[in-house]
Design a protein around this motif. Structure first.
Motif, PDB file in Angstrom:
ATOM      1  N   MET A  89       0.803  -1.381   0.000  1.00  0.00           N
ATOM      2  CA  MET A  89      -0.040  -0.247  -0.080  1.00  0.00           C
ATOM      3  C   MET A  89       0.829   1.379   0.095  1.00  0.00           C
ATOM      4  O   MET A  89       0.292   2.328   0.127  1.00  0.00           O
ATOM      5  N   ARG A  90       2.124   1.338  -0.228  1.00  0.00           N
ATOM      6  CA  ARG A  90       3.046   2.474  -0.402  1.00  0.00           C
ATOM      7  C   ARG A  90       3.271   2.577  -1.846  1.00  0.00           C
ATOM      8  O   ARG A  90       4.295   2.083  -2.515  1.00  0.00           O
ATOM      9  N   PRO A  91       2.509   3.474  -2.399  1.00  0.00           N
ATOM     10  CA  PRO A  91       2.897   3.903  -4.005  1.00  0.00           C
ATOM     11  C   PRO A  91       3.978   4.596  -3.991  1.00  0.00           C
ATOM     12  O   PRO A  91       4.465   5.486  -3.309  1.00  0.00           O
ATOM     13  N   ARG A  92       4.684   4.016  -5.086  1.00  0.00           N
ATOM     14  CA  ARG A  92       5.897   5.007  -5.600  1.00  0.00           C
ATOM     15  C   ARG A  92       5.532   6.110  -6.585  1.00  0.00           C
ATOM     16  O   ARG A  92       4.730   5.815  -7.251  1.00  0.00           O
ATOM     17  N   ALA A  93       6.225   7.230  -6.248  1.00  0.00           N
ATOM     18  CA  ALA A  93       6.206   8.242  -7.460  1.00  0.00           C
ATOM     19  C   ALA A  93       6.826   8.158  -8.665  1.00  0.00           C
ATOM     20  O   ALA A  93       8.116   7.645  -8.605  1.00  0.00           O
ATOM     21  N   HIS A  94       6.136   8.505  -9.677  1.00  0.00           N
ATOM     22  CA  HIS A  94       6.725   8.090 -11.139  1.00  0.00           C
ATOM     23  C   HIS A  94       6.810   9.512 -11.812  1.00  0.00           C
ATOM     24  O   HIS A  94       5.682  10.141 -12.138  1.00  0.00           O
ATOM     25  N   ALA A  95       8.036   9.963 -12.669  1.00  0.00           N
ATOM     26  CA  ALA A  95       7.917  11.341 -13.242  1.00  0.00           C
ATOM     27  C   ALA A  95       6.849  11.115 -14.652  1.00  0.00           C
ATOM     28  O   ALA A  95       6.937  10.174 -15.092  1.00  0.00           O
ATOM     29  N   PRO A  96       6.164  12.147 -14.874  1.00  0.00           N
ATOM     30  CA  PRO A  96       5.557  12.304 -16.160  1.00  0.00           C
ATOM     31  C   PRO A  96       6.650  11.779 -17.460  1.00  0.00           C
ATOM     32  O   PRO A  96       7.635  12.128 -17.412  1.00  0.00           O
ATOM     33  N   LYS A  97       5.952  11.207 -18.405  1.00  0.00           N
ATOM     34  CA  LYS A  97       6.587  10.803 -19.653  1.00  0.00           C
ATOM     35  C   LYS A  97       6.533  12.143 -20.450  1.00  0.00           C
ATOM     36  O   LYS A  97       5.862  12.813 -20.504  1.00  0.00           O
ATOM     37  N   ALA A  98       7.489  12.331 -21.474  1.00  0.00           N
ATOM     38  CA  ALA A  98       7.673  13.466 -22.215  1.00  0.00           C
ATOM     39  C   ALA A  98       6.142  13.629 -22.971  1.00  0.00           C
ATOM     40  O   ALA A  98       5.943  14.867 -23.329  1.00  0.00           O
ATOM     41  N   TRP A  99       5.466  12.453 -23.367  1.00  0.00           N
ATOM     42  CA  TRP A  99       4.069  12.966 -24.251  1.00  0.00           C
ATOM     43  C   TRP A  99       3.270  13.520 -23.310  1.00  0.00           C
ATOM     44  O   TRP A  99       2.170  13.647 -23.836  1.00  0.00           O
ATOM     45  N   GLU A 100       3.585  13.438 -22.104  1.00  0.00           N
ATOM     46  CA  GLU A 100       2.575  14.101 -21.156  1.00  0.00           C
ATOM     47  C   GLU A 100       2.694  15.417 -20.910  1.00  0.00           C
ATOM     48  O   GLU A 100       1.953  16.188 -20.300  1.00  0.00           O
ATOM     49  N   ALA A 101       3.694  16.004 -21.208  1.00  0.00           N
ATOM     50  CA  ALA A 101       4.085  17.325 -21.047  1.00  0.00           C
ATOM     51  C   ALA A 101       3.285  18.395 -21.359  1.00  0.00           C
ATOM     52  O   ALA A 101       3.141  19.396 -20.557  1.00  0.00           O
ATOM     53  N   ASP A 102       2.774  18.263 -22.504  1.00  0.00           N
ATOM     54  CA  ASP A 102       1.763  19.233 -23.078  1.00  0.00           C
ATOM     55  C   ASP A 102       0.493  19.349 -22.371  1.00  0.00           C
ATOM     56  O   ASP A 102       0.183  20.382 -21.906  1.00  0.00           O
ATOM     57  N   VAL A 146     -16.134  14.845 -17.513  1.00  0.00           N
ATOM     58  CA  VAL A 146     -15.950  13.407 -17.559  1.00  0.00           C
ATOM     59  C   VAL A 146     -14.565  13.456 -16.654  1.00  0.00           C
ATOM     60  O   VAL A 146     -13.675  14.111 -16.610  1.00  0.00           O
ATOM     61  N   LEU A 147     -14.863  12.630 -15.489  1.00  0.00           N
ATOM     62  CA  LEU A 147     -14.000  12.421 -14.409  1.00  0.00           C
ATOM     63  C   LEU A 147     -13.230  11.272 -14.690  1.00  0.00           C
ATOM     64  O   LEU A 147     -13.640  10.173 -14.992  1.00  0.00           O
ATOM     65  N   MET A 148     -11.872  11.309 -14.484  1.00  0.00           N
ATOM     66  CA  MET A 148     -10.891  10.479 -14.860  1.00  0.00           C
ATOM     67  C   MET A 148     -10.230  10.017 -13.587  1.00  0.00           C
ATOM     68  O   MET A 148      -9.582  10.869 -12.633  1.00  0.00           O
ATOM     69  N   LEU A 149      -9.757   8.638 -13.542  1.00  0.00           N
ATOM     70  CA  LEU A 149      -8.789   8.209 -12.439  1.00  0.00           C
ATOM     71  C   LEU A 149      -7.906   7.273 -12.787  1.00  0.00           C
ATOM     72  O   LEU A 149      -8.391   6.161 -13.440  1.00  0.00           O
ATOM     73  N   HIS A 150      -6.652   7.500 -12.503  1.00  0.00           N
ATOM     74  CA  HIS A 150      -5.338   6.809 -13.245  1.00  0.00           C
ATOM     75  C   HIS A 150      -5.445   5.385 -12.354  1.00  0.00           C
ATOM     76  O   HIS A 150      -6.073   5.064 -11.386  1.00  0.00           O
ATOM     77  N   GLY A 151      -4.184   4.578 -12.684  1.00  0.00           N
ATOM     78  CA  GLY A 151      -4.255   3.504 -11.940  1.00  0.00           C
ATOM     79  C   GLY A 151      -3.352   3.630 -10.868  1.00  0.00           C
ATOM     80  O   GLY A 151      -2.624   4.510 -10.340  1.00  0.00           O
ATOM     81  N   TRP A 152      -2.792   2.145 -10.141  1.00  0.00           N
ATOM     82  CA  TRP A 152      -1.758   2.364  -9.126  1.00  0.00           C
ATOM     83  C   TRP A 152      -0.544   3.021  -9.828  1.00  0.00           C
ATOM     84  O   TRP A 152       0.013   2.545 -10.743  1.00  0.00           O
ATOM     85  N   GLU A 153       0.083   3.841  -8.884  1.00  0.00           N
ATOM     86  CA  GLU A 153       1.465   4.479  -9.281  1.00  0.00           C
ATOM     87  C   GLU A 153       1.298   5.361 -10.502  1.00  0.00           C
ATOM     88  O   GLU A 153       2.202   5.582 -11.176  1.00  0.00           O
ATOM     89  N   GLY A 154       0.072   5.636 -10.657  1.00  0.00           N
ATOM     90  CA  GLY A 154      -0.169   6.350 -12.235  1.00  0.00           C
ATOM     91  C   GLY A 154      -0.100   7.795 -11.899  1.00  0.00           C
ATOM     92  O   GLY A 154      -0.208   8.482 -10.821  1.00  0.00           O
ATOM     93  N   ARG A 155      -0.701   8.717 -12.847  1.00  0.00           N
ATOM     94  CA  ARG A 155      -1.008  10.097 -12.926  1.00  0.00           C
ATOM     95  C   ARG A 155      -1.925  10.437 -13.907  1.00  0.00           C
ATOM     96  O   ARG A 155      -2.527   9.963 -14.697  1.00  0.00           O
TER      97      ARG A 155
END
Length: 280
Positions: free
Chosen positions: A31-44, A71-80
C-alpha cells in the motif's frame, strides 16, 4: 524489484515462523505507492492543465470550460492524471470538460499510503462536488474503483474501464504469489487487508456487483496485459448488462492509454452512448 525480492526472501522464513508479521509487512509494502515522473508525451497536457482541489484534500487537473459537462478520470496504481493526455482534446472538442484526479497517496493528493478502497472513496467524494458530472473513465485500479463505486452510489451516465480488474481478491492473490506469502501468512494477509480498509476483499467483485448496473459501459482490455490478465475484462463485460467489450492485442497494460483506436472508440462512447433501457 530489489524490494520485492527481499520481501520474497523475508516471507519464505517469517511466513512460517511468524505469519502475522509476514502479513503485516506485506500489507505495508503493497500500500505504499511510488511516484513516477511524467513521460515526455504528457508534458503538453500538464502545461495546459489547471490544478484544482476538493473539500477533503483531493487534488486534480482540469481542462476545458468550467460550465461544460464533466468527464471524471482516475488513473491506476502509481499512475498520474496526465496519462489520459490523449483523451483530452477529443473530449474538449466534443464540448466536455475533463477532470483527472490524483488518487489518495499519489501526486498532490494527501497520504503516504493508498489502496483500492481509498481510490473508490476518492471518486465518490469528487463526484459529490461535481454537479455536472456526465461520465467516468478509469485505468487499472482506477477502473476497478469505478466498478466498485457504482455499487455505492456513483451515478454517471456512462463509464469507460480500461485494463481494470474484475475482483479485488484476484489482484491480492496475484500479489501474494509474487511476494511468496506462505499459507498461514496468506490467510492472515487477507484479514489484515480487511481490517485496514474496512472492506473484505471478497466484497469487491465487479462480476457480481455489476449484474444490477444500469450504467452503459465500455470495457477495454488487451490480450497481452501481464499486470491485469485479459480474463478480468472478459468476465467483467460478460456480467455487466449491455456492456460493450473492446479486446485489443499488442498494447499491454499501458499503451491502451495512447492507442488511437482505443482513444477514438472511448471518446465517442463517452459522448454518444445511449442510456440502457430499464426493464420493468
Amino acid at each position: 524489484m530489489n524490494l520485492l525480492n527481499s520481501l520474497r526472501r523475508f516471507n519464505a522464513v517469517t511466513g512460517r515462523l511468524a505469519p502475522g508479521i509476514s502479513a503485516r509487512v506485506s500489507r505495508r509494502v503493497l500500500m505504499r505507492p511510488r511516484a513516477h515522473a511524467p513521460k515526455a508525451w504528457e508534458a503538453d497536457a500538464l502545461a495546459r492543465a489547471e490544478r484544482v482541489g476538493f473539500r477533503f484534500g483531493l487534488s486534480a487537473l482540469r481542462w476545458g470550460e468550467r460550465d461544460a459537462p464533466v468527464v471524471l478520470m482516475l488513473h491506476g496504481w502509481e499512475g498520474r492524471p496526465t496519462q489520459f493526455a490523449h483523451f483530452i482534446d477529443p473530449l474538449l472538442q466534443a464540448g466536455r470538460q475533463v477532470v483527472a484526479l490524483d488518487a489518495p497517496g499519489h501526486g498532490e493528493s494527501p497520504g503516504n499510503e493508498s489502496n483500492a478502497i481509498l481510490f473508490t472513496h476518492a471518486l465518490l467524494e469528487a463526484a459529490v462536488e461535481i454537479p455536472n458530472l456526465e461520465a467516468v473513465v478509469g485505468h487499472s485500479m482506477g477502473a476497478g474503483a469505478i466498478g466498485y463505486a457504482l455499487s455505492l452510489g456513483l451515478s454517471p451516465q456512462r463509464a469507460v474501464l480500461l485494463g481494470g480488474p474484475s475482483s479485488l481478491r484476484s489482484v491480492l492473490e496475484q500479489y501474494a504469489d509474487g511476494v511468496n506469502l506462505q499459507p498461514r501468512a496468506r490467510t492472515r494477509f487477507f484479514d489484515v487487508i480487511a481490517r485496514h480498509t474496512g472492506v473484505h476483499p471478497d466484497e469487491v467483485d465487479i462480476r457480481h456487483l455489476s449484474r444490477d448496473y444500469q450504467v452503459p459501459a465500455l470495457i477495454v482490455h488487451d490480450r497481452n496485459d501481464v499486470l491485469v490478465p485479459f480474463e478480468h475484462g472478459e468476465r467483467m463485460a460478460a456480467a455487466w448488462p449491455g456492456a460493450e467489450f473492446l479486446a485489443t492485442e499488442g498494447l499491454g497494460h499501458w499503451r491502451i492509454l495512447t492507442d488511437p483506436r482505443v482513444v477514438g472508440r472511448a471518446s465517442d462512447f463517452l459522448v454518444n452512448a445511449e442510456p440502457l433501457r430499464r426493464v420493468a
